[in-house]
Design a protein around this motif. Sequence first.
Motif, short mmCIF file in Angstrom:
data_model
loop_
_atom_site.label_atom_id
_atom_site.label_comp_id
_atom_site.label_asym_id
_atom_site.label_seq_id
_atom_site.Cartn_x
_atom_site.Cartn_y
_atom_site.Cartn_z
N VAL A 72 -43.79 53.86 39.33
CA VAL A 72 -42.87 55.05 39.30
C VAL A 72 -41.33 54.19 38.93
O VAL A 72 -40.65 54.84 38.20
CB VAL A 72 -42.44 55.76 40.60
N ASP A 73 -41.28 53.01 39.64
CA ASP A 73 -40.14 52.24 39.19
C ASP A 73 -39.79 51.77 37.65
O ASP A 73 -38.84 51.47 37.26
CB ASP A 73 -40.23 50.98 40.14
N THR A 74 -41.17 51.69 36.99
CA THR A 74 -41.06 51.68 35.65
C THR A 74 -41.06 52.76 34.67
O THR A 74 -40.46 52.69 33.54
CB THR A 74 -42.24 50.88 35.01
N LEU A 75 -41.46 54.06 35.20
CA LEU A 75 -41.50 55.28 34.42
C LEU A 75 -39.90 55.69 34.36
O LEU A 75 -39.54 56.52 33.33
CB LEU A 75 -42.39 56.31 35.01
N ASN A 76 -39.20 55.74 35.24
CA ASN A 76 -37.82 56.17 35.12
C ASN A 76 -37.05 55.55 33.90
O ASN A 76 -36.36 56.15 33.37
CB ASN A 76 -36.97 56.34 36.43
N PRO A 77 -37.06 54.25 33.96
CA PRO A 77 -36.46 53.36 32.99
C PRO A 77 -36.94 54.04 31.49
O PRO A 77 -36.10 54.15 30.53
CB PRO A 77 -36.82 52.28 33.21
N GLU A 78 -38.19 54.15 31.46
CA GLU A 78 -38.77 54.75 30.18
C GLU A 78 -38.26 55.87 29.95
O GLU A 78 -37.81 56.23 28.60
CB GLU A 78 -40.23 54.75 30.34
N TYR A 126 -35.10 63.42 39.40
CA TYR A 126 -34.58 64.75 38.91
C TYR A 126 -33.50 64.57 37.62
O TYR A 126 -33.74 65.30 36.78
CB TYR A 126 -33.78 65.62 40.05
N GLU A 127 -32.87 63.72 37.85
CA GLU A 127 -31.80 63.31 37.02
C GLU A 127 -32.42 62.81 35.64
O GLU A 127 -31.99 62.90 34.67
CB GLU A 127 -30.69 62.54 37.49
N THR A 128 -33.31 62.05 35.92
CA THR A 128 -34.10 61.22 34.86
C THR A 128 -34.81 62.25 33.65
O THR A 128 -34.87 62.32 32.74
CB THR A 128 -35.12 60.18 35.37
N ASN A 129 -35.40 63.33 34.51
CA ASN A 129 -35.94 64.19 33.85
C ASN A 129 -35.13 65.51 33.18
O ASN A 129 -35.53 65.80 31.95
CB ASN A 129 -37.11 64.97 34.88
N VAL A 130 -34.14 65.77 33.86
CA VAL A 130 -33.04 66.56 33.10
C VAL A 130 -32.51 65.80 32.11
O VAL A 130 -32.47 66.46 30.94
CB VAL A 130 -32.05 66.95 34.17
N ALA A 131 -32.22 64.62 32.12
CA ALA A 131 -31.66 63.55 31.00
C ALA A 131 -32.57 63.52 29.99
O ALA A 131 -32.44 64.01 28.62
CB ALA A 131 -31.31 62.33 31.50
N LYS A 132 -33.90 63.43 29.98
CA LYS A 132 -34.92 63.43 29.06
C LYS A 132 -35.21 64.66 28.34
O LYS A 132 -35.30 64.75 27.30
CB LYS A 132 -36.28 63.00 29.65
N GLN A 155 -42.93 69.97 28.91
CA GLN A 155 -43.51 70.54 29.86
C GLN A 155 -43.69 70.07 31.28
O GLN A 155 -42.99 70.84 32.28
CB GLN A 155 -44.74 71.37 29.50
N MET A 156 -43.93 68.90 31.25
CA MET A 156 -44.07 68.22 32.63
C MET A 156 -42.68 67.86 33.26
O MET A 156 -42.32 68.04 34.35
CB MET A 156 -44.95 66.87 32.53
N ALA A 157 -41.64 67.66 32.19
CA ALA A 157 -40.56 67.16 32.79
C ALA A 157 -39.76 68.70 33.40
O ALA A 157 -39.42 68.50 34.36
CB ALA A 157 -39.46 66.83 31.62
N TYR A 158 -40.01 69.83 32.65
CA TYR A 158 -39.34 71.04 33.18
C TYR A 158 -40.44 71.40 34.45
O TYR A 158 -39.74 72.08 35.24
CB TYR A 158 -39.59 71.88 32.15
N ASN A 159 -41.59 70.94 34.60
CA ASN A 159 -42.28 71.19 35.76
C ASN A 159 -41.63 70.58 36.97
O ASN A 159 -41.63 71.13 38.13
CB ASN A 159 -43.76 70.86 35.54
#
Length: 388
Positions: A241-247, A319-325, A372-376
Motif C-alpha cells: 500500500v505504501d507503494t500504491l499511493n505514490p503510483e 481517500y485524497e489519493t483516490n480523489v486526486a487520481k 470504478q475502483m477509485a470511486y468505490n
Amino acid sequence: MNFDDDPTHSLIRDTATEIAEEYGPAYWREKEENGEFGEEFWDELAEADFHGLMIPEEYGGAGMGMQEMGIAMETLCAEGCGMAGTWYLVLTAGMAAVGINKHGTEAQKEKYLPDIAAGKRNFSIGITEPKAGTNTLNVATRAEKDGDEYVLNGDKAWITFSDRAENMILVTRTTPLDEVEQPTDGISLFILDMDSPNIEVSPIPKHGINYSKSCEVFIENHRVPEENLLGEEDNGWWALVDTLNPERIGFAAAATGIGKLAADTAIDYTNDREVFGAPIGTHQAVSFPITKAYAQMETAALMRQKAAWLYDQGEECGYETNVAKAVAVEAGIEAVKQSMQAFGGWGYAKEYDVERWWREVNLTRLAPVSQQMAYNHIGQQIGFPKSY
C-alpha cells in the motif's frame, strides 16, 4: 499548505522544463513509432537527480518527497514529454525506491538505493495477474519456504519494464487466501534478480506508450534467499500500500500533465488557424470546452498536492489519493479529447501528436487502479456501503 513559490519547487519545474524541451514531442513520436526505449531521456533524468528525488541523501538521493516528485512528473508531461514524464519515474524512482526505503533491510537499502538514485538500476513491480486483475488480494503467485530459500511460482501480466529491469518487486502469497483470517494477511514481497532462466518475459502488443514495454512474466521454480524478502513474511500488504499511493499520485500528475500539454498545443493552433475570417479560437464552441477542462485540471492538481503532502507527512491519504487520481483523469481525458477536436481532421494525424496523447491519457482510466475502483473507495469513505 503554503502556496508561496518554494525555491526548490521552482528549481524542479525549471529543470523539468529544460529536459522536456530537449526531449519533446518529436522525440517521443519517433520512439513510439520505433518501439524504442528513451535511453537518452532516462540518463538525463539521472543527471538531474530525478531518479533519486525520494531517496534519502545517505543513499545518494535528494531526500525529498512525493510533492517534489509530483511536480517533476507533471512538468515533464506538460512541457512536451507526455506520458513518458511520469512513466520513466513512477516504477523505479517512485514505487521501488519507496518500498525499499520504508521496508527494506539496511543491506537492501545499501545494495539497491544508490544505484536507483544514479539511474543505474531499473525495477519492475510484479503485481497484476491475469485472473486476479484489480483484486490484488486474490494473487495466486506462491512463495513456499524451502530451508533458507523461497521457491516462487506464478504468472504476472502488464508488468512494465520487466523486459529491461535488473530487478522486480514481486507480490506473492506465502499463505493461501483460504487459510488466513483477513484477506490482507498472507501477502509477501520479494526482490528478484531478473536474469534467471526460471523467469520468462513476453511483451504484450499494446495501443500506446510503445517506448516502454509491458509484459507477461512467467515464473517457474525460481529460488530466492531469505534476504530477498522485502518487509515481513505474510505482512506485505501494508508495505505494498505504501507503494500504491505514490503510483496513483503519479498517474494524477500524468493525467493533468498530458491534458495541459494537449490543451496548450491546441490553444496555439486555434490562435493561428483561421476559418470564416477569424481564428477558430474566437469561437466559444472551440474555446469553452478546453477552458472548462483546463479549470478542472487546475483544481485536480491542488488535490494531488494535498494527497502528496499528506503522504510526505506519513498521514493516511488513501481517500485524497483516490480523489486526486479520479478527478485528474476525468479532467485530463476531457482536455485531450477537446484539444483533439479543435484540430479537426488534423487531430487524427500523427504529426500533430495529439492522437498519441489521446492514446496515452486513456491508460490512466485503467491504471494503476480503474476509475470504478477509485470511486468505490471514495464512495465507502463518504458513507456508502462497501461494494467489493
